[in-house]
Motif scaffolding. Structure first.
Motif, PDB file in Angstrom:
ATOM      1  N   PRO A  41     -55.965  17.254   1.318  1.00 52.80           N
ATOM      2  CA  PRO A  41     -54.720  17.431   0.561  1.00 52.80           C
ATOM      3  C   PRO A  41     -53.640  16.455   0.998  1.00 52.80           C
ATOM      4  N   GLY A  42     -53.052  15.776   0.023  1.00 51.92           N
ATOM      5  CA  GLY A  42     -51.961  14.857   0.312  1.00 51.92           C
ATOM      6  C   GLY A  42     -52.383  13.516   0.855  1.00 51.92           C
ATOM      7  N   LEU A  43     -53.693  13.301   0.994  1.00 57.42           N
ATOM      8  CA  LEU A  43     -54.178  12.041   1.544  1.00 57.42           C
ATOM      9  C   LEU A  43     -55.051  11.319   0.531  1.00 57.42           C
ATOM     10  N   GLU A  44     -55.260  10.027   0.767  1.00 56.90           N
ATOM     11  CA  GLU A  44     -56.137   9.263  -0.105  1.00 56.90           C
ATOM     12  C   GLU A  44     -57.603   9.578   0.216  1.00 56.90           C
ATOM     13  N   ARG A  45     -58.437   9.347  -0.772  1.00 50.73           N
ATOM     14  CA  ARG A  45     -59.876   9.525  -0.560  1.00 50.73           C
ATOM     15  C   ARG A  45     -60.353   8.498   0.450  1.00 50.73           C
ATOM     16  N   GLU A  46     -61.260   8.920   1.335  1.00 50.24           N
ATOM     17  CA  GLU A  46     -61.755   8.021   2.367  1.00 50.24           C
ATOM     18  C   GLU A  46     -63.275   8.069   2.443  1.00 50.24           C
ATOM     19  N   PHE A  47     -63.834   6.965   2.877  1.00 46.98           N
ATOM     20  CA  PHE A  47     -65.271   6.845   3.063  1.00 46.98           C
ATOM     21  C   PHE A  47     -65.711   7.687   4.252  1.00 46.98           C
ATOM     22  N   VAL A  48     -66.889   8.318   4.127  1.00 44.55           N
ATOM     23  CA  VAL A  48     -67.439   9.117   5.220  1.00 44.55           C
ATOM     24  C   VAL A  48     -68.752   8.527   5.727  1.00 44.55           C
ATOM     25  N   ALA A  49     -69.723   8.342   4.813  1.00 44.39           N
ATOM     26  CA  ALA A  49     -71.051   7.897   5.240  1.00 44.39           C
ATOM     27  C   ALA A  49     -71.753   7.243   4.059  1.00 44.39           C
ATOM     28  N   ALA A  50     -72.677   6.316   4.352  1.00 47.85           N
ATOM     29  CA  ALA A  50     -73.422   5.618   3.315  1.00 47.85           C
ATOM     30  C   ALA A  50     -74.880   5.483   3.720  1.00 47.85           C
ATOM     31  N   VAL A  51     -75.742   5.414   2.700  1.00 45.95           N
ATOM     32  CA  VAL A  51     -77.168   5.174   2.921  1.00 45.95           C
ATOM     33  C   VAL A  51     -77.618   4.135   1.905  1.00 45.95           C
ATOM     34  N   SER A  52     -78.470   3.227   2.333  1.00 43.43           N
ATOM     35  CA  SER A  52     -78.926   2.149   1.462  1.00 43.43           C
ATOM     36  C   SER A  52     -79.965   2.654   0.460  1.00 43.43           C
ATOM     37  N   ARG A  53     -80.330   1.789  -0.469  1.00 42.88           N
ATOM     38  CA  ARG A  53     -81.318   2.157  -1.482  1.00 42.88           C
ATOM     39  C   ARG A  53     -82.623   2.615  -0.859  1.00 42.88           C
ATOM     40  N   SER A  54     -83.076   1.905   0.148  1.00 40.04           N
ATOM     41  CA  SER A  54     -84.353   2.231   0.777  1.00 40.04           C
ATOM     42  C   SER A  54     -84.258   3.431   1.709  1.00 40.04           C
ATOM     43  N   GLY A  55     -83.027   3.767   2.096  1.00 36.07           N
ATOM     44  CA  GLY A  55     -82.843   4.823   3.084  1.00 36.07           C
ATOM     45  C   GLY A  55     -82.962   4.310   4.507  1.00 36.07           C
ATOM     46  N   GLY A  56     -83.234   3.028   4.642  1.00 39.84           N
ATOM     47  CA  GLY A  56     -83.451   2.467   5.962  1.00 39.84           C
ATOM     48  C   GLY A  56     -82.192   2.142   6.728  1.00 39.84           C
ATOM     49  N   TYR A  57     -81.075   2.107   6.012  1.00 36.12           N
ATOM     50  CA  TYR A  57     -79.799   1.775   6.657  1.00 36.12           C
ATOM     51  C   TYR A  57     -78.789   2.873   6.383  1.00 36.12           C
ATOM     52  N   THR A  58     -78.038   3.218   7.408  1.00 36.10           N
ATOM     53  CA  THR A  58     -76.955   4.182   7.273  1.00 36.10           C
ATOM     54  C   THR A  58     -75.727   3.660   8.004  1.00 36.10           C
ATOM     55  N   TYR A  59     -74.571   4.161   7.576  1.00 36.90           N
ATOM     56  CA  TYR A  59     -73.307   3.721   8.180  1.00 36.90           C
ATOM     57  C   TYR A  59     -72.315   4.861   8.090  1.00 36.90           C
ATOM     58  N   TYR A  60     -71.483   5.001   9.121  1.00 37.78           N
ATOM     59  CA  TYR A  60     -70.557   6.137   9.195  1.00 37.78           C
ATOM     60  C   TYR A  60     -69.149   5.687   9.550  1.00 37.78           C
ATOM     61  N   GLN A  61     -68.201   6.454   9.067  1.00 39.88           N
ATOM     62  CA  GLN A  61     -66.828   6.304   9.523  1.00 39.88           C
ATOM     63  C   GLN A  61     -66.799   6.685  11.007  1.00 39.88           C
ATOM     64  N   ASP A  62     -65.967   6.009  11.764  1.00 40.69           N
ATOM     65  CA  ASP A  62     -65.946   6.231  13.209  1.00 40.69           C
ATOM     66  C   ASP A  62     -65.719   7.688  13.593  1.00 40.69           C
ATOM     67  N   SER A  63     -64.884   8.386  12.839  1.00 42.91           N
ATOM     68  CA  SER A  63     -64.518   9.752  13.233  1.00 42.91           C
ATOM     69  C   SER A  63     -65.654  10.746  13.073  1.00 42.91           C
ATOM     70  N   VAL A  64     -66.708  10.376  12.343  1.00 44.21           N
ATOM     71  CA  VAL A  64     -67.821  11.304  12.138  1.00 44.21           C
ATOM     72  C   VAL A  64     -69.101  10.858  12.822  1.00 44.21           C
ATOM     73  N   LYS A  65     -69.090   9.692  13.423  1.00 48.80           N
ATOM     74  CA  LYS A  65     -70.287   9.194  14.110  1.00 48.80           C
ATOM     75  C   LYS A  65     -70.727  10.163  15.195  1.00 48.80           C
ATOM     76  N   GLY A  66     -72.026  10.435  15.219  1.00 48.41           N
ATOM     77  CA  GLY A  66     -72.566  11.353  16.199  1.00 48.41           C
ATOM     78  C   GLY A  66     -72.495  12.805  15.793  1.00 48.41           C
ATOM     79  N   ARG A  67     -71.742  13.098  14.723  1.00 48.17           N
ATOM     80  CA  ARG A  67     -71.619  14.482  14.240  1.00 48.17           C
ATOM     81  C   ARG A  67     -72.236  14.667  12.851  1.00 48.17           C
ATOM     82  N   PHE A  68     -72.127  13.655  12.002  1.00 47.09           N
ATOM     83  CA  PHE A  68     -72.637  13.743  10.633  1.00 47.09           C
ATOM     84  C   PHE A  68     -73.876  12.867  10.489  1.00 47.09           C
ATOM     85  N   THR A  69     -74.793  13.297   9.615  1.00 46.35           N
ATOM     86  CA  THR A  69     -75.984  12.522   9.308  1.00 46.35           C
ATOM     87  C   THR A  69     -76.206  12.505   7.802  1.00 46.35           C
ATOM     88  N   ILE A  70     -76.324  11.308   7.248  1.00 48.74           N
ATOM     89  CA  ILE A  70     -76.625  11.164   5.822  1.00 48.74           C
ATOM     90  C   ILE A  70     -78.101  10.862   5.678  1.00 48.74           C
TER      91      ILE A  70
END
Length: 126
Positions: A41-70
């Motif tokens: 609420p009151g904030l802009e939308r932000e990126f959290v996590a991404a996965v590539s087409r193959s599923g072989g690559y993933t990337y996370y926002q720093d604040s969720v690294k180690g806690r979230f898994t895509i």
């Protein structure tokens, strides 16, 4: 055309876990790179996590690294976001996005995505 529908949100205490799902009505398969974004609420939308087409690559926002898994299951046309050790600052509407860009790459910018879900509310109480 692809329609994305999220589920799995809810209310959880700090330290708890949730698993979000995003299922595509169309043909998700390996044609699309995927990501999760969130908007508090009151904030802009932000990126959290991404996965590539193959599923072989993933990337996370720093604040969720180690806690979230895509992850993705192309056979089920579904992408998941496993969220552990949740914090009150993770409270937001979470939505998934898909891009038709053809490279097996990670995409993290909103303008790079062609399809968006409506979102699911995640509330973390302290």
């Amino acid at each position: 055309q692809v329609q994305l529908v999220e589920s799995g949100g809810g209310l959880v205490q700090a330290g708890g876990s949730l698993r979000l799902s995003c299922t595509a009505s169309g043909h998700l398969s390996s044609l699309y790179a995927l990501a999760w974004f969130r908007q508090a609420p009151g904030l802009e939308r932000e990126f959290v996590a991404a996965v590539s087409r193959s599923g072989g690559y993933t990337y996370y926002q720093d604040s969720v690294k180690g806690r979230f898994t895509i992850s993705r299951d192309n056979a089920k046309n579904t992408v998941y976001l496993q969220m552990n050790s949740l914090k009150p600052e993770d409270t937001a509407v979470y939505c998934c996005a898909a891009t038709e860009r053809s490279n097996d790459y990670l995409y993290t910018k909103e303008y790079e995505f062609d399809y968006w879900g409506q979102g699911t509310q995640v509330t973390v109480s302290s």
